[in-house]
Design a protein around this motif. Structure first.
Motif, PDB file in Angstrom:
ATOM      1  N   ARG A 132       1.407  31.535  35.937  1.00 28.86           N
ATOM      2  CA  ARG A 132       0.382  30.908  36.788  1.00 28.86           C
ATOM      3  C   ARG A 132       0.829  30.886  38.263  1.00 28.86           C
ATOM      4  O   ARG A 132       0.657  29.896  38.972  1.00 28.86           O
ATOM      5  CB  ARG A 132       0.099  29.471  36.339  1.00 28.86           C
ATOM      6  CG  ARG A 132      -0.596  29.362  35.002  1.00 28.86           C
ATOM      7  CD  ARG A 132      -2.107  29.598  35.200  1.00 28.86           C
ATOM      8  NE  ARG A 132      -2.902  29.207  34.042  1.00 28.86           N
ATOM      9  CZ  ARG A 132      -3.079  29.963  32.957  1.00 28.86           C
ATOM     10  NH1 ARG A 132      -2.493  31.150  32.876  1.00 28.86           N
ATOM     11  NH2 ARG A 132      -3.840  29.560  31.977  1.00 28.86           N
ATOM     12  N   ALA A 133       1.432  31.989  38.698  1.00 29.96           N
ATOM     13  CA  ALA A 133       1.900  32.079  40.089  1.00 29.96           C
ATOM     14  C   ALA A 133       2.131  33.539  40.437  1.00 29.96           C
ATOM     15  O   ALA A 133       2.447  34.355  39.561  1.00 29.96           O
ATOM     16  CB  ALA A 133       3.196  31.303  40.271  1.00 29.96           C
ATOM     17  N   GLY A 134       1.985  33.843  41.725  1.00 34.50           N
ATOM     18  CA  GLY A 134       2.294  35.196  42.180  1.00 34.50           C
ATOM     19  C   GLY A 134       1.316  35.639  43.230  1.00 34.50           C
ATOM     20  O   GLY A 134       0.293  34.985  43.471  1.00 34.50           O
ATOM     21  N   ASN A 135       1.642  36.712  43.876  1.00 31.07           N
ATOM     22  CA  ASN A 135       0.663  37.278  44.798  1.00 31.07           C
ATOM     23  C   ASN A 135       0.876  38.770  44.989  1.00 31.07           C
ATOM     24  O   ASN A 135       1.964  39.295  44.746  1.00 31.07           O
ATOM     25  CB  ASN A 135       0.625  36.510  46.113  1.00 31.07           C
ATOM     26  CG  ASN A 135       1.904  36.656  46.857  1.00 31.07           C
ATOM     27  OD1 ASN A 135       2.142  37.703  47.464  1.00 31.07           O
ATOM     28  ND2 ASN A 135       2.766  35.642  46.789  1.00 31.07           N
ATOM     29  N   ILE A 136      -0.215  39.390  45.393  1.00 27.17           N
ATOM     30  CA  ILE A 136      -0.256  40.852  45.503  1.00 27.17           C
ATOM     31  C   ILE A 136      -0.783  41.212  46.892  1.00 27.17           C
ATOM     32  O   ILE A 136      -1.754  40.611  47.357  1.00 27.17           O
ATOM     33  CB  ILE A 136      -1.190  41.433  44.414  1.00 27.17           C
ATOM     34  CG1 ILE A 136      -0.650  41.085  43.015  1.00 27.17           C
ATOM     35  CG2 ILE A 136      -1.362  42.948  44.567  1.00 27.17           C
ATOM     36  CD1 ILE A 136      -1.631  41.299  41.880  1.00 27.17           C
ATOM     37  N   VAL A 137      -0.105  42.169  47.538  1.00 22.60           N
ATOM     38  CA  VAL A 137      -0.619  42.677  48.820  1.00 22.60           C
ATOM     39  C   VAL A 137      -0.766  44.194  48.689  1.00 22.60           C
ATOM     40  O   VAL A 137       0.196  44.894  48.339  1.00 22.60           O
ATOM     41  CB  VAL A 137       0.317  42.332  49.998  1.00 22.60           C
ATOM     42  CG1 VAL A 137      -0.300  42.809  51.314  1.00 22.60           C
ATOM     43  CG2 VAL A 137       0.606  40.831  50.066  1.00 22.60           C
ATOM     44  N   ARG A 175      -5.979  31.583  38.262  1.00 27.02           N
ATOM     45  CA  ARG A 175      -4.601  31.584  37.720  1.00 27.02           C
ATOM     46  C   ARG A 175      -3.563  31.372  38.827  1.00 27.02           C
ATOM     47  O   ARG A 175      -2.387  31.650  38.660  1.00 27.02           O
ATOM     48  CB  ARG A 175      -4.284  32.914  37.015  1.00 27.02           C
ATOM     49  CG  ARG A 175      -5.347  33.403  36.064  1.00 27.02           C
ATOM     50  CD  ARG A 175      -5.494  32.439  34.898  1.00 27.02           C
ATOM     51  NE  ARG A 175      -6.668  32.764  34.116  1.00 27.02           N
ATOM     52  CZ  ARG A 175      -6.663  33.478  33.003  1.00 27.02           C
ATOM     53  NH1 ARG A 175      -5.529  33.945  32.540  1.00 27.02           N
ATOM     54  NH2 ARG A 175      -7.780  33.727  32.361  1.00 27.02           N
ATOM     55  N   ASN A 176      -4.040  30.962  40.005  1.00 29.81           N
ATOM     56  CA  ASN A 176      -3.137  30.707  41.128  1.00 29.81           C
ATOM     57  C   ASN A 176      -2.431  31.978  41.627  1.00 29.81           C
ATOM     58  O   ASN A 176      -1.295  31.928  42.092  1.00 29.81           O
ATOM     59  CB  ASN A 176      -2.105  29.634  40.740  1.00 29.81           C
ATOM     60  CG  ASN A 176      -1.360  29.097  41.925  1.00 29.81           C
ATOM     61  OD1 ASN A 176      -1.917  28.981  43.018  1.00 29.81           O
ATOM     62  ND2 ASN A 176      -0.085  28.788  41.735  1.00 29.81           N
ATOM     63  N   ILE A 177      -3.122  33.105  41.494  1.00 27.08           N
ATOM     64  CA  ILE A 177      -2.549  34.364  41.997  1.00 27.08           C
ATOM     65  C   ILE A 177      -3.456  34.859  43.131  1.00 27.08           C
ATOM     66  O   ILE A 177      -4.668  34.999  42.942  1.00 27.08           O
ATOM     67  CB  ILE A 177      -2.462  35.419  40.871  1.00 27.08           C
ATOM     68  CG1 ILE A 177      -1.539  34.909  39.752  1.00 27.08           C
ATOM     69  CG2 ILE A 177      -1.958  36.766  41.424  1.00 27.08           C
ATOM     70  CD1 ILE A 177      -1.705  35.642  38.435  1.00 27.08           C
ATOM     71  N   ARG A 178      -2.861  35.098  44.291  1.00 23.76           N
ATOM     72  CA  ARG A 178      -3.622  35.561  45.451  1.00 23.76           C
ATOM     73  C   ARG A 178      -3.492  37.085  45.587  1.00 23.76           C
ATOM     74  O   ARG A 178      -2.439  37.647  45.292  1.00 23.76           O
ATOM     75  CB  ARG A 178      -3.139  34.869  46.725  1.00 23.76           C
ATOM     76  CG  ARG A 178      -3.340  33.362  46.701  1.00 23.76           C
ATOM     77  CD  ARG A 178      -2.923  32.692  47.999  1.00 23.76           C
ATOM     78  NE  ARG A 178      -1.506  32.816  48.274  1.00 23.76           N
ATOM     79  CZ  ARG A 178      -0.979  33.642  49.158  1.00 23.76           C
ATOM     80  NH1 ARG A 178      -1.744  34.447  49.880  1.00 23.76           N
ATOM     81  NH2 ARG A 178       0.324  33.702  49.341  1.00 23.76           N
ATOM     82  N   VAL A 179      -4.599  37.709  45.996  1.00 27.39           N
ATOM     83  CA  VAL A 179      -4.600  39.165  46.167  1.00 27.39           C
ATOM     84  C   VAL A 179      -5.236  39.487  47.519  1.00 27.39           C
ATOM     85  O   VAL A 179      -6.392  39.126  47.766  1.00 27.39           O
ATOM     86  CB  VAL A 179      -5.412  39.872  45.044  1.00 27.39           C
ATOM     87  CG1 VAL A 179      -5.199  41.381  45.099  1.00 27.39           C
ATOM     88  CG2 VAL A 179      -5.058  39.335  43.667  1.00 27.39           C
TER      89      VAL A 179
END
Ligand code: NAP
Length: 246
Positions: A132-137, A175-179
């Motif tokens: 329930r954490a993470g991010n994508i660029v 899910r608390n994931i930023r994209v």
């Protein structure tokens, strides 16, 4: 002691990707750096990153090949057990006017630049969703926003990345994931090295800030988007182009 975060950067041994990897290393991340060619001097790069204080795993894999990406993620998880940030940076150009563009030139660019983003991201998100954490660029381009003669293949792949980014941001926000995506303009790297001086001069005069950008100027924005300072930003495309597209 807090565990060190881990970033996976595709195409991270040269140009913009290398500066992005360095920016994360300076931020205290360990790194998984992907590349594809045979002429990469992994040993000296490893020393460079170790000197900054980061553990680094180099993985050779073609992002356009789904099975290779599966194998890459297996290795990444075996070594680090987590991926906090994914930067989809790997990309190529095969410029030609559409009248002259070969099917192979179109397919190769879409395969690496766009399908590559699907291949890697699909492998990474299960681990982020579990935590329930993470991010994508994702690294797009201004030409994905405004088009460019001679780059139908490339600009379609980069516009595709923008659609992909926004859709995935909507899928994963709960899910608390930023994209997010960045859209660089003309940046000094091997990719733009082949342009002759006259073209570079002409391009620079058309850029409001009157110069090409540096890879580290892209890296700083990617690092910001991946950080908690950007905790309320998702589904966005940030232009880094000296004002080319407003
Ligand atoms: P670059 O110097 O040519 O580096 C490209 C990177 O992508 C290299 O690390 C290369 O790996 C990797 N790569 C290429 N094909 C791959 C594949 N099939 N699988 C895995 N990795 C692969 O380019 P750059 O200028 O730094 O560009 C980086 C990203 O920024 C690209 O997505 C590009 O489209 C985008 N961009 C660049 C500019 C610009 O003006 N430079 C502007 C807008 C957007 P190897 O080193 O192993 O070959």
């Amino acid at each position: 002691m807090e565990e060190r975060k881990v970033a996976l950067v595709t195409g991270g041994t040269r140009g913009i990707g290398k500066e992005i990897a360095k920016a994360f290393a300076q931020e205290g991340y360990d790194l998984i750096i992907n590349y594809v060619s045979n002429n990469t001097d992994i040993k000296s790069l490893e020393t460079e990153f170790n000197e900054i204080g980061s553990k680094v795993l180099f993985i050779k894999a073609d992002v356009s090949d789904f099975a290779s990406c599966e194998e890459m993620l297996k290795q990444a998880i075996q070594n680090f057990g987590r991926i906090d940030t994914l930067v989809n940076n790997a990309g190529i150009t095969r410029d030609n006017l559409l009248m002259r563009m070969k099917e192979e030139e179109f397919d190769t660019v879409i395969g690496i630049n766009l399908k590559g983003v699907f291949n890697v991201t699909k492998q990474v998100i299960p681990y982020m969703i579990k935590k329930r954490a993470g991010n994508i660029v994702n690294v797009s381009s201004v030409v994905g926003v405004c088009g460019n003669a001679g780059q139908c293949n490339y600009s379609a792949s980069k516009a595709g990345i923008i659609g992909f980014t926004k859709s995935l941001a909507k899928e994963l926000a709960s899910r608390n994931i930023r994209v997010n995506a960045v859209a660089p303009g003309f940046i000094t790297t091997d990719m733009t090295e082949s342009l002759n001086d006259t073209i570079k001069e002409t391009i620079s005069t058309q850029i409001p800030l009157k110069r090409m950008g540096e890879a580290r100027e892209v890296a700083k924005v990617v690092k910001f988007l991946a950080s908690d300072d950007a905790s309320y930003i998702t589904g966005q495309v940030i232009n880094i182009d000296g004002g080319m597209v407003m």
